[in-house]
Write a protein that holds these residues in place. Structure first.
Motif, PDB file in Angstrom:
ATOM      1  N   ILE A   7       0.822  -1.215   0.000  1.00  0.00           N
ATOM      2  CA  ILE A   7       0.000   0.000   0.000  1.00  0.00           C
ATOM      3  C   ILE A   7       0.854   1.263   0.000  1.00  0.00           C
ATOM      4  O   ILE A   7       1.821   1.376   0.766  1.00  0.00           O
ATOM      5  N   VAL A   8       0.462   2.231  -0.835  1.00  0.00           N
ATOM      6  CA  VAL A   8       0.890   3.616  -0.630  1.00  0.00           C
ATOM      7  C   VAL A   8      -0.306   4.318   0.013  1.00  0.00           C
ATOM      8  O   VAL A   8      -1.384   4.402  -0.582  1.00  0.00           O
ATOM      9  N   TRP A   9      -0.092   4.773   1.220  1.00  0.00           N
ATOM     10  CA  TRP A   9      -1.187   5.234   2.078  1.00  0.00           C
ATOM     11  C   TRP A   9      -1.255   6.757   2.071  1.00  0.00           C
ATOM     12  O   TRP A   9      -0.242   7.421   2.321  1.00  0.00           O
ATOM     13  N   ILE A  10      -2.432   7.316   1.759  1.00  0.00           N
ATOM     14  CA  ILE A  10      -2.667   8.762   1.906  1.00  0.00           C
ATOM     15  C   ILE A  10      -3.457   8.960   3.192  1.00  0.00           C
ATOM     16  O   ILE A  10      -4.570   8.424   3.339  1.00  0.00           O
ATOM     17  N   ALA A  54       2.579  -1.530   9.446  1.00  0.00           N
ATOM     18  CA  ALA A  54       3.885  -1.144   8.887  1.00  0.00           C
ATOM     19  C   ALA A  54       4.342  -2.067   7.754  1.00  0.00           C
ATOM     20  O   ALA A  54       4.834  -1.600   6.725  1.00  0.00           O
ATOM     21  N   LYS A  55       4.143  -3.367   7.936  1.00  0.00           N
ATOM     22  CA  LYS A  55       4.674  -4.329   6.952  1.00  0.00           C
ATOM     23  C   LYS A  55       3.960  -4.229   5.605  1.00  0.00           C
ATOM     24  O   LYS A  55       4.471  -4.712   4.594  1.00  0.00           O
ATOM     25  N   ARG A  56       2.796  -3.606   5.565  1.00  0.00           N
ATOM     26  CA  ARG A  56       2.044  -3.486   4.308  1.00  0.00           C
ATOM     27  C   ARG A  56       2.384  -2.190   3.555  1.00  0.00           C
ATOM     28  O   ARG A  56       1.972  -2.017   2.414  1.00  0.00           O
ATOM     29  N   LEU A  57       3.075  -1.257   4.232  1.00  0.00           N
ATOM     30  CA  LEU A  57       3.260   0.079   3.670  1.00  0.00           C
ATOM     31  C   LEU A  57       4.469   0.149   2.738  1.00  0.00           C
ATOM     32  O   LEU A  57       5.594  -0.144   3.141  1.00  0.00           O
TER      33      LEU A  57
END
Length: 478
Positions: A366-369, A387-390
């Motif tokens: 994921i790129v998180w906004i 954290a591990k998904r970012l």
């Protein structure tokens, strides 16, 4: 539901606190019933003056810019749900022995006053998922051929549902913690608390007070108190509730259900609560693929909706048909577009950390906004879990540094873009930065974990701005 006291409103002095979405209908209804109505309102802006003029034309007294003083002779206050319990008006009411009701309490007391048999309420609360669950529930009830509506915080106003010409067999009712705080005599047929996470603590004062207000939804339940097996706090609220004899605790779980639970077995939603010999038998309700979208937290919403519908006696086929017919609202994990093999997802409705956590859990890379108004929230737990998904983060809004600090502590290796701007072009800039950080197969996810009012009128407008920015990005790369 039983009969209830018929109130003689003629000449009764009622003060309505707040103009707003619930205040104006409450004032009109009470005036129509013969009460002497005074509206008090903190604000004195152009909109308030226009609303006041409309009510004054009917014969309602309106006091703008003075929401603190208790009008002389007040026998009852009906308050907008957003008014905090610590306001001076309520202290004055307590001292004078004047009861305070919310709009939900007023609607509850007015049921059946016109001689009609009142429709039972199936009620839903929780930090996240309320609206979706209530809409799923209404869809299931409709599929069973019942006359129903999604009411409360959404859809039809509760006062309209109770007093309007339309008659209902059952109502699917969304209730916020604010509404429950001011609804002391509410007694639902069955109710669910979907989850509990810190939210609105600035209003309630503490997590304990917030949880206690949520738990009021179970008081006096007749058939089922539905709780989340994965969230022990919801089960604790069931244990503490004073319910009617024979009311059952019904759990929902994303795992294999035990007796008196609904859960998931090999991609099938199953019921081991409302079946003959629940220790040995299970009833198939629907497939996971019938749930739209089939993200984990949404399957949990579907199970909670199914539990309430089954408590009301709805057949299994209606659960499946209702879930298949359901379409989620905009800005709730809505797929906007794929651009250059990157999926863009709008979950602007994720206005707190709990909702954002559920959203982040639905994707792998994921790129998180994120960012906006934090409402007193902290972000360490959310960041640590996700954290591990970012793959990257783009921060926007007034309280973005709070998230930035949590990222520095728990995900120091994740690249972060800090956008220090709140103008109308900020969302386009955020989407462009996210696109730069994302690679094929990634998801750019708007799940702000914050309220929107620092930059946008509401979360809908924030989601619209995101979708528009994604469309511009797509046009540029075409």
């Amino acid at each position: 539901m039983g009969s209830q006291e018929v109130i003689d409103w003629q000449g009764k002095n009622v003060t309505v606190a707040g103009l707003g979405v619930s205040g104006i209908p409450a004032a009109k209804v009470l005036h129509g019933l013969g009460a002497v109505v005074t509206v008090v309102n903190d604000g004195d802006d152009e909109r308030s003056r226009a609303q006041a003029a409309e009510l004054e034309a009917l014969g309602v007294t309106v006091r703008l810019g003075d929401g603190a003083t208790l009008p002389e002779g007040t026998e009852l206050i009906v308050t907008a749900p957003g008014w905090k319990p610590d306001k001076p008006l309520f202290a004055a009411a307590a001292e004078a022995g004047v009861p305070v009701w919310g709009d939900v309490e007023l609607a509850w007391r007015l049921r059946g006053q016109d001689g009609r048999e009142p429709a039972p309420w199936l009620a839903v609360t929780g930090t996240n998922g309320k609206t979706t669950t209530v809409q799923m529930l209404a869809s299931i009830l409709e599929a069973a051929g019942l006359r129903t509506a999604a009411v409360g915080n959404i859809g039809v106003s509760l006062l309209d549902a109770v007093l309007g010409e339309e008659t209902y067999d059952v109502l699917a009712v969304e209730l916020s913690s604010y509404q429950l705080h001011w609804a002391p005599s509410l007694r639902a047929h069955s109710a669910a608390v979907l989850n509990l996470a810190p939210d609105h603590l600035d209003w309630h004062g503490s997590m304990e007070a917030y949880a206690a207000d949520k738990g009021r939804i179970y008081e006096g339940n007749r058939v089922a108190c539905v709780y989340n097996v994965a969230d022990k706090a919801t089960e604790d609220l069931v244990r503490e509730a004073d319910v009617e004899e024979g009311c059952r605790a019904i759990g929902f779980t994303l795992g294999t259900p035990g007796p008196s639970q609904l859960g998931v077995v090999e991609g099938i939603l199953v019921d081991r609560a409302f079946v003959e010999d629940r220790h040995k038998n299970a009833q198939e309700l629907a497939e996971v693929s019938d749930v739209n979208p089939p993200a984990p937290h949404n399957i949990a919403n579907a199970l909670a909706a199914a539990a309430l519908a089954r408590a009301f006696g709805v057949p299994a086929k209606a659960v499946r048909d209702g879930l298949r017919a359901f379409r989620p609202d905009a800005h709730r994990i809505a797929h906007v577009a794929d651009v250059d093999q990157v999926a863009y997802i709008d979950d602007s409705k994720a206005t707190n950390t709990h909702a954002a956590e559920a959203s982040l859990a639905a994707y792998e890379s994921i790129v998180w906004i994120a960012g906006g108004l934090a409402k007193g929230a902290t972000f360490d737990e959310l960041v640590a879990k996700s954290a591990k998904r970012l793959r990257g983060v783009v921060l926007i809004g007034a309280d973005r540094t709070l998230i930035g600090e949590a990222l520095a502590r728990h995900a120091p290796e994740v690249p972060v873009v800090d956008l220090d701007r709140t103008d109308t072009g900020a969302m386009l800039a955020a989407v462009r930065e996210a696109a730069r950080l994302a690679g094929p197969g990634d998801t750019v996810l708007l799940a702000p974990a914050c309220a929107s009012m620092d930059m946008f009128a509401n979360y809908n407008k924030r989601g619209d701005a995101f979708a528009e920015a994604v469309r511009e990005l797509g046009a540029a790369s075409a």
